[in-house]
Design a protein around this motif. Structure first.
Motif, mmCIF file in Angstrom:
data_model
loop_
_atom_site.group_PDB
_atom_site.id
_atom_site.type_symbol
_atom_site.label_atom_id
_atom_site.label_comp_id
_atom_site.label_asym_id
_atom_site.label_seq_id
_atom_site.Cartn_x
_atom_site.Cartn_y
_atom_site.Cartn_z
ATOM 1 N N GLU A 149 40.520 25.744 31.771
ATOM 2 C CA GLU A 149 41.838 25.407 31.234
ATOM 3 C C GLU A 149 42.928 26.354 31.705
ATOM 4 O OE1 GLU A 149 41.559 25.242 26.961
ATOM 5 O OE2 GLU A 149 40.011 23.688 27.040
ATOM 6 N N SER A 150 42.618 27.643 31.803
ATOM 7 C CA SER A 150 43.658 28.643 32.061
ATOM 8 C C SER A 150 43.582 29.285 33.430
ATOM 9 C CB SER A 150 43.588 29.734 30.993
ATOM 10 O OG SER A 150 43.760 29.169 29.718
ATOM 11 N N GLY A 151 42.504 29.045 34.148
ATOM 12 C CA GLY A 151 42.367 29.640 35.459
ATOM 13 C C GLY A 151 41.772 31.035 35.393
ATOM 14 N N PRO A 152 41.694 31.713 36.535
ATOM 15 C CA PRO A 152 41.070 33.033 36.593
ATOM 16 C C PRO A 152 41.723 34.006 35.624
ATOM 17 C CG PRO A 152 41.521 32.206 38.790
ATOM 18 C CD PRO A 152 42.197 31.275 37.830
ATOM 19 N N ARG A 199 25.747 36.160 32.765
ATOM 20 C CA ARG A 199 24.908 34.944 32.718
ATOM 21 C C ARG A 199 25.529 33.815 33.537
ATOM 22 N NH1 ARG A 199 24.481 36.407 27.168
ATOM 23 N NH2 ARG A 199 26.025 34.814 26.615
ATOM 24 N N LEU A 200 26.830 33.624 33.389
ATOM 25 C CA LEU A 200 27.507 32.562 34.143
ATOM 26 C C LEU A 200 27.472 32.833 35.640
ATOM 27 C CD1 LEU A 200 30.598 31.873 31.849
ATOM 28 C CD2 LEU A 200 28.655 30.338 32.277
ATOM 29 N N SER A 201 27.568 34.089 36.010
ATOM 30 C CA SER A 201 27.507 34.461 37.424
ATOM 31 C C SER A 201 26.108 34.188 37.989
ATOM 32 C CB SER A 201 27.878 35.934 37.580
ATOM 33 O OG SER A 201 27.818 36.313 38.929
ATOM 34 N N ARG A 202 25.075 34.592 37.243
ATOM 35 C CA ARG A 202 23.694 34.341 37.699
ATOM 36 C C ARG A 202 23.413 32.842 37.828
ATOM 37 N NH1 ARG A 202 22.504 38.604 34.168
ATOM 38 N NH2 ARG A 202 21.873 37.143 32.545
ATOM 39 N N ALA A 203 24.035 32.042 36.965
ATOM 40 C CA ALA A 203 23.835 30.588 37.000
ATOM 41 C C ALA A 203 24.689 29.914 38.073
ATOM 42 C CB ALA A 203 24.152 29.979 35.629
ATOM 43 N N GLY A 204 25.564 30.695 38.736
ATOM 44 C CA GLY A 204 26.392 30.143 39.809
ATOM 45 C C GLY A 204 27.654 29.451 39.334
ATOM 46 N N HIS A 205 28.062 29.686 38.091
ATOM 47 C CA HIS A 205 29.248 29.017 37.549
ATOM 48 C C HIS A 205 30.539 29.799 37.765
ATOM 49 C CE1 HIS A 205 26.948 25.822 35.772
ATOM 50 N NE2 HIS A 205 26.197 26.681 35.105
ATOM 51 N N VAL A 206 30.429 31.135 37.836
ATOM 52 C CA VAL A 206 31.619 31.969 38.035
ATOM 53 C C VAL A 206 31.311 33.069 39.037
ATOM 54 C CG1 VAL A 206 32.453 31.550 35.667
ATOM 55 C CG2 VAL A 206 31.135 33.630 36.171
ATOM 56 N N ARG A 207 32.375 33.710 39.484
ATOM 57 C CA ARG A 207 32.230 34.879 40.356
ATOM 58 C C ARG A 207 33.300 35.894 39.957
ATOM 59 N NH1 ARG A 207 34.283 31.031 44.115
ATOM 60 N NH2 ARG A 207 36.509 31.319 44.390
ATOM 61 N N ARG A 208 33.018 37.132 40.260
ATOM 62 C CA ARG A 208 33.999 38.196 40.071
ATOM 63 C C ARG A 208 34.743 38.353 41.392
ATOM 64 N NH1 ARG A 208 29.507 39.753 36.885
ATOM 65 N NH2 ARG A 208 30.110 40.576 34.834
ATOM 66 N N ALA A 209 36.061 38.507 41.295
ATOM 67 C CA ALA A 209 36.880 38.653 42.498
ATOM 68 C C ALA A 209 37.962 39.695 42.239
ATOM 69 C CB ALA A 209 37.524 37.312 42.860
ATOM 70 N N ALA A 210 38.461 40.280 43.308
ATOM 71 C CA ALA A 210 39.534 41.269 43.182
ATOM 72 C C ALA A 210 40.767 40.612 42.582
ATOM 73 C CB ALA A 210 39.865 41.847 44.553
ATOM 74 N N ARG A 246 42.753 47.700 40.641
ATOM 75 C CA ARG A 246 41.826 48.313 39.681
ATOM 76 C C ARG A 246 41.102 47.266 38.838
ATOM 77 N NH1 ARG A 246 46.193 51.462 36.561
ATOM 78 N NH2 ARG A 246 47.119 49.460 37.020
ATOM 79 N N LYS A 247 41.608 46.041 38.850
ATOM 80 C CA LYS A 247 41.055 45.001 37.978
ATOM 81 C C LYS A 247 40.220 43.993 38.763
ATOM 82 C CE LYS A 247 44.761 45.073 34.565
ATOM 83 N NZ LYS A 247 45.789 44.265 33.892
ATOM 84 N N ILE A 248 39.324 43.355 38.019
ATOM 85 C CA ILE A 248 38.502 42.271 38.553
ATOM 86 C C ILE A 248 38.820 41.019 37.748
ATOM 87 C CG2 ILE A 248 36.116 41.441 38.810
ATOM 88 C CD1 ILE A 248 36.758 43.733 40.692
ATOM 89 N N ARG A 249 38.932 39.908 38.451
ATOM 90 C CA ARG A 249 39.138 38.629 37.771
ATOM 91 C C ARG A 249 37.846 37.824 37.786
ATOM 92 N NH1 ARG A 249 44.115 35.244 39.969
ATOM 93 N NH2 ARG A 249 42.555 34.847 41.536
ATOM 94 N N VAL A 250 37.703 36.997 36.787
ATOM 95 C CA VAL A 250 36.585 36.058 36.726
ATOM 96 C C VAL A 250 37.145 34.705 37.136
ATOM 97 C CG1 VAL A 250 34.813 35.025 35.269
ATOM 98 C CG2 VAL A 250 35.590 37.369 34.825
ATOM 99 N N GLU A 251 36.492 34.078 38.131
ATOM 100 C CA GLU A 251 36.928 32.780 38.648
ATOM 101 C C GLU A 251 35.774 31.802 38.576
ATOM 102 O OE1 GLU A 251 37.941 33.645 42.700
ATOM 103 O OE2 GLU A 251 39.798 34.695 42.148
ATOM 104 N N THR A 252 36.086 30.536 38.339
ATOM 105 C CA THR A 252 35.041 29.512 38.360
ATOM 106 C C THR A 252 34.693 29.189 39.807
ATOM 107 O OG1 THR A 252 36.736 27.787 38.232
ATOM 108 C CG2 THR A 252 35.666 28.428 36.168
#
Length: 154
Positions: free
Chosen positions: A51-54, A77-88, A94-100
């Protein structure tokens, strides 16, 4: 029967119908979680991201009303399942975003499109005036529920 009396007797019946929709909606959510091979909490996180994006883990934690540590486990858990990834983060190194993941979004949409289409079909069968009343009612119920979240917990 007076209008006031009819309203007082119809109110509980309408409240029961709203509750029935909530119960069935919860079952649909659990089914969707099973199809996507996640638990309900992880599905809620995915919904926020869809709904809101990364967003950062702390932003997601705030939306989910969870600790950042617990949210980190959800993201793992979502990352291991392949649903999300961490990105710069694009503006703060200094921050990491979570993206679908795009494949996960499409997989979720395969399940959600028929649900959305079904609700659109049901609404389309009503007149414009009926849809306006239904929309107003649902807005009022949503606002009432939101007001409950603003009250201090007992």
């Amino acid at each position: 029967m007076s209008t006031a009396h009819k309203a007082s007797t119809d109110g509980p019946a309408i409240a029961a119908r709203v509750r029935r929709v909530q119960v069935i909606s919860d079952k649909v959510q659990r089914r969707l979680a099973r199809l996507l091979e996640v638990n309900p909490t992880d599905l809620t996180a995915m919904e926020h991201l869809l709904e809101s994006g990364p967003m950062t883990a702390s932003e997601l934690a705030s939306r989910m009303q969870m600790s950042t540590a617990a949210t980190t486990h959800v993201i793992d858990r979502l990352s291991r399942a392949g649903h999300v990834r961490r990105a710069a983060h694009p503006s703060d190194r200094r921050k990491i975003r979570v993206e679908t993941e795009p494949e996960a979004v499409e997989r979720a949409m395969v399940e959600l499109r028929p649900i959305i289409a079904g609700v659109v079909q049901v609404a389309s069968a009503r007149s414009a005036e009926e849809r306006a009343v239904i929309a107003s009612f649902l807005d009022d119920v949503s606002a009432f529920y939101a007001s409950l979240l603003e009250e201090p917990e007992r």
